[in-house]
Design an enzyme around this catalytic site. Structure first.
Site, PDB file in Angstrom:
ATOM      1  N   ASN A   1       0.646  -1.279  -0.035  1.00 39.39           N
ATOM      2  CA  ASN A   1      -0.253  -0.145   0.571  1.00 39.39           C
ATOM      3  C   ASN A   1       0.614   0.734   0.233  1.00 39.39           C
ATOM      4  OD1 ASN A   1      -1.735   1.768   0.257  1.00 39.39           O
ATOM      5  ND2 ASN A   1      -2.897   1.268   1.891  1.00 39.39           N
TER       6      ASN A   1
ATOM      7  N   LYS B   1       2.839   0.304   2.851  1.00 38.61           N
ATOM      8  CA  LYS B   1       3.012  -0.407   3.942  1.00 38.61           C
ATOM      9  C   LYS B   1       3.021  -1.662   3.332  1.00 38.61           C
ATOM     10  CE  LYS B   1       0.291   2.775   6.808  1.00 38.61           C
ATOM     11  NZ  LYS B   1      -1.125   3.167   7.487  1.00 38.61           N
TER      12      LYS B   1
ATOM     13  N   ARG C   1      -2.853  -1.783  -3.333  1.00 40.67           N
ATOM     14  CA  ARG C   1      -3.865  -1.330  -3.225  1.00 40.67           C
ATOM     15  C   ARG C   1      -3.785   0.162  -4.186  1.00 40.67           C
ATOM     16  NH1 ARG C   1      -6.128   2.489   1.957  1.00 40.67           N
ATOM     17  NH2 ARG C   1      -7.737   3.135   0.841  1.00 40.67           N
TER      18      ARG C   1
ATOM     19  N   HIS D   1     -12.684   3.414  -0.422  1.00 42.04           N
ATOM     20  CA  HIS D   1     -12.886   1.764   1.215  1.00 42.04           C
ATOM     21  C   HIS D   1     -13.454   0.916   0.550  1.00 42.04           C
ATOM     22  CE1 HIS D   1     -12.068   5.806   3.797  1.00 42.04           C
ATOM     23  NE2 HIS D   1     -11.200   5.183   3.438  1.00 42.04           N
TER      24      HIS D   1
ATOM     25  N   LEU E   1     -14.335   4.419   9.907  1.00 43.22           N
ATOM     26  CA  LEU E   1     -14.158   5.291  10.537  1.00 43.22           C
ATOM     27  C   LEU E   1     -12.848   5.891  10.779  1.00 43.22           C
ATOM     28  CD1 LEU E   1     -17.407   5.504  12.838  1.00 43.22           C
ATOM     29  CD2 LEU E   1     -16.556   6.575  10.496  1.00 43.22           C
TER      30      LEU E   1
ATOM     31  N   GLY F   1      -9.793   8.108   7.147  1.00 42.26           N
ATOM     32  CA  GLY F   1      -9.986   8.552   5.784  1.00 42.26           C
ATOM     33  C   GLY F   1     -11.095   8.039   6.902  1.00 42.26           C
TER      34      GLY F   1
ATOM     35  N   ARG G   1     -10.065  15.968   6.162  1.00 44.67           N
ATOM     36  CA  ARG G   1     -10.188  16.142   4.352  1.00 44.67           C
ATOM     37  C   ARG G   1     -11.870  16.865   5.060  1.00 44.67           C
ATOM     38  NH1 ARG G   1      -9.422  10.568   1.760  1.00 44.67           N
ATOM     39  NH2 ARG G   1      -7.689  10.283   3.495  1.00 44.67           N
TER      40      ARG G   1
ATOM     41  N   MET H   1      -8.143  12.001  16.609  1.00 43.50           N
ATOM     42  CA  MET H   1      -9.869  11.252  17.737  1.00 43.50           C
ATOM     43  C   MET H   1      -9.336  11.519  19.152  1.00 43.50           C
ATOM     44  SD  MET H   1     -13.183  11.721  17.957  1.00 43.50           S
ATOM     45  CE  MET H   1     -13.370  11.678  16.057  1.00 43.50           C
ATOM     46  N   ARG H   2      -8.465  10.274  19.696  1.00 41.84           N
ATOM     47  CA  ARG H   2      -7.713  10.258  20.726  1.00 41.84           C
ATOM     48  C   ARG H   2      -7.933  11.871  21.476  1.00 41.84           C
ATOM     49  NH1 ARG H   2      -3.380   6.250  19.058  1.00 41.84           N
ATOM     50  NH2 ARG H   2      -3.141   7.865  17.775  1.00 41.84           N
TER      51      ARG H   2
ATOM     52  N   GLU I   1     -13.325   1.068  15.206  1.00 43.42           N
ATOM     53  CA  GLU I   1     -13.068  -0.710  15.754  1.00 43.42           C
ATOM     54  C   GLU I   1     -12.479  -0.170  17.568  1.00 43.42           C
ATOM     55  OE1 GLU I   1      -9.830  -2.297  13.959  1.00 43.42           O
ATOM     56  OE2 GLU I   1     -10.765  -2.632  12.141  1.00 43.42           O
TER      57      GLU I   1
END
Length: 400
Positions: free
Chosen positions: A9, A16, A94, A182, A210, A213, A242, A285-286, A332
């Site tokens: 990827n 990756k 990918r 995705h 989620l 991206g 974004r 987000m954390r 997750e």
């Protein structure tokens, strides 16, 4: 002899990778994972085993070859030494965009590569780096088969209404349409969910992918029916940096009143907006959940509001909803986000079991929830390995 498949990827400054051992039956088993970061500046190689335990690291001294071809050549040499008798049979990549040409993975040839190059205008921030890795690997290991697996392919079976903009038809015919992204993640979830809940095999499911991206997809009977991302991976939900869905009139305003050209708009919408733009704090987000800044709270609330809103829209595309699935990094691992979304969907009968949710359990809804809610880790790399194996055998399968 045991076989192995390399999955790549590739991004602008990192690649990756994962290596899967493949017996030819069942799912390939991941045995190595890692990345090469800092491509173009100061590359660093890191590899881990299937349990995420460190296997090796390497950095390059000043003056050593650090172009993408040299780095990928190093990677393949290192992998070959670790395979202990297994044969590397192919590399699966990918590739973000398959356009209207490709609705299934494809064995790469010079002609296919040229066709994919023509799709760069549709994904200018992703496609060039995907293709650069393919070309570099073809130069260093020309005898290694390579397979392109597309993020758009799973959505190619959508009803025509889900793919059209209300614009002049000649533009639609040129390819200006909704593609969705995705897809490898959604395809994996569509494949995995019936194993977890067999009764949902032919059901109407909304999946929320989620992460940095973010997007959502309506899946009915394993088939993509609608998605929040459209012409580009910029559309739909607000993301890390974004903007997501935005009134096109805003862009006209920014061009006329702020003198922004295409490059300035691209930087604003892709790199300075989303959670970062709303919060002014972070795109993580954390960090936002831990912050006392009211703008951070607004960013989280906007994110969850839009997820709940899109859930209703996607359910409408299928004529109802039978289950909700969270996946990818935030989906997750962020129980607070799932709680907020669940609370906003109480009108649909969603009830979240807070203990199960806090434990990141597979089923996080209560027994009396009208709609079961699941947390299912995605595995795009495994999906690419499966597609690569099938493409080599001539059995590449299109989306349902």
């Amino acid at each position: 002899m045991p076989k192995a498949i390399l999955v790549i990827n590739a991004g602008s400054s990192s690649s990756k990778f994962s290596v899967f051992r493949d017996s030819g039956q069942g799912d390939p088993a991941m045995i190595i994972t890692g990345q090469i970061s800092g491509i173009g500046t100061e590359p660093v190689f890191e590899a881990k085993d299937a349990q995420r335990r460190p296997l090796a690291t390497k950095s390059w001294a000043f003056g050593e070859p650090t172009d993408r071809k040299s780095l990928l050549s190093f990677l393949l040499d290192w992998i070959t030494e670790r395979l202990e008798g297994a044969t590397l049979i192919a590399a699966g990549h990918r590739v973000v965009h398959g356009g209207l040409l490709y609705s299934a993975p494809v064995l790469l040839t010079p002609a296919v590569l040229d066709a994919l190059e023509g799709l760069v205008p549709l994904a200018p921030l992703h496609q060039p780096h995907n293709l650069a890795a393919i070309r570099a690997l073809a130069e260093s290991h020309p005898d290694l088969p390579q397979v392109a697996c597309f993020d758009t392919a799973f959505h190619r079976g959508q009803p025509w209404q889900a793919g059209m903009f209300a614009i002049p038809r000649e533009l639609t015919d040129e390819g200006v349409r909704r593609y969705g992204f995705h897809g490898l993640s959604y395809e994996y979830i569509a494949r995995r969910l019936p194993e977890i809940a067999p009764e949902l095999g032919d059901s109407r499911v909304v999946v929320a992918h989620l992460g940095s991206g973010a997007s959502m997809c309506a899946i009915h009977g394993g088939r993509s029916m609608d998605s929040t991302m459209g012409f580009t991976a910029l559309d739909g939900l607000p993301m890390g940096t974004r903007c997501g869905n935005i009134d096109p009139g805003v862009l006209i305003y920014l061009m006329r009143q702020k003198g922004m050209d295409a490059g300035a708009l691209e930087k604003l919408l892709y790199n300075k907006s989303g959670l970062l733009g709303v919060s002014g704090v972070s795109n993580d987000m954390r960090v936002l959940l831990d912050s006392a800044d009211p703008h951070a709270e607004e960013a989280v609330e906007l994110f969850c509001f839009r997820i709940a809103k899109e859930t209703g829209a996607l359910a409408s595309s299928m004529g109802g909803i039978d289950a909700l699935v969270f996946t990818a990094g935030i989906g997750e691992r962020s129980s607070p986000v799932r709680t907020r979304v669940g609370d906003k969907l109480a009108w649909l009968g969603v009830r979240i079991d807070e203990a199960a949710n806090a434990a990141n359990a597979t089923l996080i809804s209560t027994p009396d929830s009208r709609i079961p809610v699941y947390v299912i880790p995605t595995d795009e790399e495994r999906m690419i390995a499966l597609h690569t194996r099938n493409a080599l055998s001539g059995n590449a399968f299109p989306p349902p």
